[in-house]
Design a protein around this motif. Structure first.
Motif, PDB file in Angstrom:
ATOM      1  N   THR A  12       1.049  -0.995  -0.215  1.00 60.82           N
ATOM      2  CA  THR A  12      -0.076   0.439   0.286  1.00 60.82           C
ATOM      3  C   THR A  12       0.962   1.278  -0.135  1.00 60.82           C
ATOM      4  N   GLY A  15       2.232   1.878  -3.570  1.00 59.66           N
ATOM      5  CA  GLY A  15       1.143   2.217  -4.356  1.00 59.66           C
ATOM      6  C   GLY A  15       0.886   3.676  -3.775  1.00 59.66           C
ATOM      7  N   ARG A 124       2.202  -3.993 -10.352  1.00 57.20           N
ATOM      8  CA  ARG A 124       0.476  -4.273 -10.096  1.00 57.20           C
ATOM      9  C   ARG A 124       0.027  -2.659 -10.332  1.00 57.20           C
ATOM     10  N   MET A 125       1.105  -2.033  -9.245  1.00 52.40           N
ATOM     11  CA  MET A 125       0.434  -0.402  -9.814  1.00 52.40           C
ATOM     12  C   MET A 125       0.430   0.198 -10.747  1.00 52.40           C
ATOM     13  N   TYR A 126       0.936  -0.327 -11.564  1.00 51.90           N
ATOM     14  CA  TYR A 126       1.413   0.613 -12.588  1.00 51.90           C
ATOM     15  C   TYR A 126       0.451   0.090 -13.815  1.00 51.90           C
ATOM     16  N   PHE A 127       0.535  -0.946 -13.627  1.00 50.02           N
ATOM     17  CA  PHE A 127      -0.594  -1.194 -14.463  1.00 50.02           C
ATOM     18  C   PHE A 127      -2.495  -1.241 -14.329  1.00 50.02           C
ATOM     19  N   VAL A 128      -2.412  -0.504 -12.501  1.00 45.24           N
ATOM     20  CA  VAL A 128      -3.554  -0.207 -12.454  1.00 45.24           C
ATOM     21  C   VAL A 128      -3.996   0.689 -12.880  1.00 45.24           C
ATOM     22  N   VAL A 129      -2.900   1.741 -12.571  1.00 41.67           N
ATOM     23  CA  VAL A 129      -2.795   3.448 -13.426  1.00 41.67           C
ATOM     24  C   VAL A 129      -2.820   3.239 -15.044  1.00 41.67           C
ATOM     25  N   GLY A 131      -4.428   1.262 -16.230  1.00 40.67           N
ATOM     26  CA  GLY A 131      -6.158   0.380 -16.678  1.00 40.67           C
ATOM     27  C   GLY A 131      -6.784   1.205 -16.653  1.00 40.67           C
ATOM     28  N   SER A 132      -6.760   2.520 -15.845  1.00 33.72           N
ATOM     29  CA  SER A 132      -7.883   3.579 -16.272  1.00 33.72           C
ATOM     30  C   SER A 132      -7.438   4.724 -17.332  1.00 33.72           C
TER      31      SER A 132
END
Length: 410
Positions: A12, A15, A124-129, A131-132
């Motif tokens: 966390t 992130g 994981r964190m940049y994949f979420v970014v 994804g947005s």
């Protein structure tokens, strides 16, 4: 506190650091977001990251680390160069941000053990970014690829520029490829990251990220060739595919690379060279030459500098350039001295990518994604934590039975 719970908190914190370094300037979003609100979110994320890192490391256990130590020296230099307020009060605010950033890295250094934990957090964190970014492109293609940026992909939900998206896509693509080669993840899981990331990278038309990805992967895989059969096969197939692509799709690749620019605009690096020449030609006092003018917004004359070395020279002087060069040299030197391994290959990829991108992107002198990439490299190059052997309990010796005792000779 359990190990799994601690790992989740550390993830966390990472992130929140990623969120802080996304920035607040970029394309227009579908729902207009005031810049002040974005800055509150990013700064709040940094403060929360520091607080969580402190909560999970109350005893302030840190590991000696050359990378974070050099960043601390760069922070001290930034404060020295900013106290004269030549760049305004914003310089001191940026120094405070950098202090929280470096302090959080010190607190996290306790878990830097040469493993792949932070590589997985990073992906994981940049994949979420990303994804947005993909969600914004699906919701409003016009806002995601505006004419203002020449039809290149931007962030429609969060203000991200094409170079930012290209950088994130290139970095997680390279790391995912290396994890597959090292058999630390299956091909299906890696494909779920690599394929969409490459599509977004292509839509951004970001040349720096593409070149950094290719060269960084070549160097990283080259470090594994002697010890990994999978790396040798991948390298051979990559060379073959590159040769076929150059012959069959050379004109298309050239058109994508030029982005419709004239030869003059291309050779001047989209006008960057003019800003660089003006910055180098500007008169400076001895103090400004040595220590810079203080942390600013990485611009000169109202135009972005887009070069890490010149941005550091402008804001932190020649001394800052020496410190940033020391960071790259130390990390690169340690990586070369390590025996071949997947961790070493990932570190080589991140270091080489940041070194290549530093020519056309700013960020090595202030809290930025590039410093996070290098922090992951530093965690990969850290020596494994020595595990103390479990203590052997003191068991009272049982007296042998009478029949088992040796008879005494008198």
């Amino acid at each position: 506190m359990g190990r799994d719970h601690t790992s989740k908190i550390v993830g966390t914190v990472w992130g929140l650091l990623v969120l802080n370094t996304l920035g607040s300037a970029g394309a227009k979003t579908i729902i207009p977001l005031p810049r002040s609100l974005i800055q509150m979110v990013t700064m709040g994320a940094l403060a929360a990251a520091f607080a969580l890192a402190l909560a999970v490391n109350l005893r302030l256990r840190i590991r000696a680390n050359a990378y974070v130590f050099l960043l601390t020296l760069l922070l001290a230099l930034s404060v020295i160069s900013s106290v004269n307020l030549e760049s305004g009060f914003g310089a001191l605010f940026r120094c405070a941000r950098l202090a929280l950033f470096v302090g959080t890295l010190w607190l996290l250094s306790r878990w830097w053990d040469g493993g792949l934990t932070f590589v997985r957090h990073h992906i994981r964190m940049y994949f979420v970014v990303l994804g947005s970014v993909a969600a914004g492109a699906i919701i409003s293609p016009g806002a995601a690829m505006p004419d203002l940026y020449g039809g290149r992909l931007v962030g429609a939900l969060w203000p991200l520029t094409p170079p930012q998206i290209g950088q994130y896509a290139a970095v997680i693509t390279g790391l995912a490829v290396l994890l597959v080669l090292g058999r630390r993840t299956d091909r299906g899981s890696a494909a779920m990251v690599i394929v969409p990331a490459l599509v977004l990278l292509a839509l951004t038309h970001t040349r720096t990220a593409t070149v950094g990805l290719l060269i960084g992967l070549a160097l990283a895989i080259g470090s594994l060739v002697l010890t990994s059969a999978a790396a040798r096969r991948f390298f051979a197939w990559a060379v073959l595919c590159a040769a076929v692509g150059a012959v069959g799709f050379g004109s298309l690749l050239q058109a994508w690379f030029l982005r419709g620019q004239s030869q003059e605009n291309f050779t001047s690096l989209t006008g960057r060279a003019k800003v660089w020449d003006a910055l180098l030609a500007a008169p400076r006092t001895t103090t400004e030459y040595l220590f810079g003018v203080g942390l600013g917004d990485k611009s000169f004359g109202g135009l972005p500098i887009d070069n890490s070395w010149l941005a550091v020279y402008h804001e932190q002087g020649v001394t800052g350039v020496v410190l940033v060069a020391a960071i790259i040299i130390v990390l690169g030197g340690v990586a070369l001295l390590r025996p071949p391994s997947l961790s070493r290959a990932c570190a080589i990829f991140l270091i080489s990518y940041c070194a290549i991108a530093s020519y056309t992107e700013a960020g090595l002198g202030d809290a930025s994604p590039y410093l996070l990439h290098l922090a992951v490299a530093a965690s990969l190059l850290a020596a494994p934590v020595a595990v103390d052997p479990l203590p052997t309990p003191d068991v009272p010796r049982r007296r042998a039975p009478r029949w088992a005792r040796r008879s005494e000779v008198t």
